[in-house]
Scaffold this active site. Structure first.
Site, PDB file in Angstrom:
ATOM      1  N   CYS A  89       0.731  -1.273   0.090  1.00 20.63           N
ATOM      2  CA  CYS A  89       0.223   0.264  -0.199  1.00 20.63           C
ATOM      3  C   CYS A  89       0.903   1.141  -0.306  1.00 20.63           C
ATOM      4  O   CYS A  89      -0.014   1.899  -0.367  1.00 20.63           O
ATOM      5  CB  CYS A  89      -0.544   0.269   1.341  1.00 20.63           C
ATOM      6  SG  CYS A  89      -0.316  -0.039   2.800  1.00 20.63           S
ATOM      7  N   CYS A 142      -1.512  -4.688   6.953  1.00 16.48           N
ATOM      8  CA  CYS A 142      -0.670  -3.799   7.569  1.00 16.48           C
ATOM      9  C   CYS A 142      -0.452  -3.996   9.118  1.00 16.48           C
ATOM     10  O   CYS A 142       0.940  -2.882   9.394  1.00 16.48           O
ATOM     11  CB  CYS A 142      -2.347  -2.709   7.870  1.00 16.48           C
ATOM     12  SG  CYS A 142      -3.604  -2.701   6.881  1.00 16.48           S
TER      13      CYS A 142
HETATM   14 FE1  FES Z   1      -1.529   0.484   4.670  1.00 14.64          FE
HETATM   15 FE2  FES Z   1      -3.473  -0.714   5.645  1.00 14.64          FE
HETATM   16  S1  FES Z   1      -3.474  -0.144   4.421  1.00 14.64           S
HETATM   17  S2  FES Z   1      -0.282  -0.006   6.210  1.00 14.64           S
END
Ligand code: FES
Length: 135
Positions: A34, A112
């Protein structure tokens, strides 16, 4: 997707946020899936009392995380779980330990929690490298 009460609590009021000036170790990690990022700062000292007397423990720990609610809550949680632990015990904390302590994380948010677990390991590694250099 539903976050636990504890995740929401730590997302809105995270503990140990910030930077430690003259930190003994700094871990900087990114989440490739992400692009979120975390920095973790540790201060190491010897325990003066208790069963860990004389061993190196995490005296202080702070973090800065640019990430989602789960990333912030797991970062906050790992600082609370690791503070006062020996380096060996702190580096054993896994993403599952953190998620469990938070009352669970939605499955798509488990990645995450890697940020927090990897960030702490990186900070401890960095501390050991700095120490070896000083010798
Ligand atoms: Fe990036 Fe949770 S979506 S750390």
């Amino acid at each position: 997707m539903q976050y636990s009460k504890k995740v929401m609590e730590l997302f809105t009021k995270p503990k140990n946020v910030g930077e430690i000036k003259n930190a003994d170790g700094i871990g900087e990690v990114g989440n490739p899936s992400c692009g979120d990022m975390m920095s973790i700062y540790i201060k190491v000292g010897k325990a003066t009392t208790g069963k860990n007397k004389g061993k190196e423990i995490l005296k202080d720990i702070k973090f800065k995380t640019y990430g989602c609610a789960a990333a912030i809550a797991t970062s906050s949680m790992i600082t609370e779980m690791a503070k006062g632990k020996t380096l060996e015990d702190a580096e054993k904390l896994s993403r599952n330990d953190i998620a469990e302590e938070l009352g669970g994380l939605p499955p798509i948010k488990m990645h995450c929690s890697n940020l927090a677990a990897d960030g702490l390991k990186a900070a401890i590694e960095n501390y050991r490298k700095n120490k070896a250099k000083k010798k």
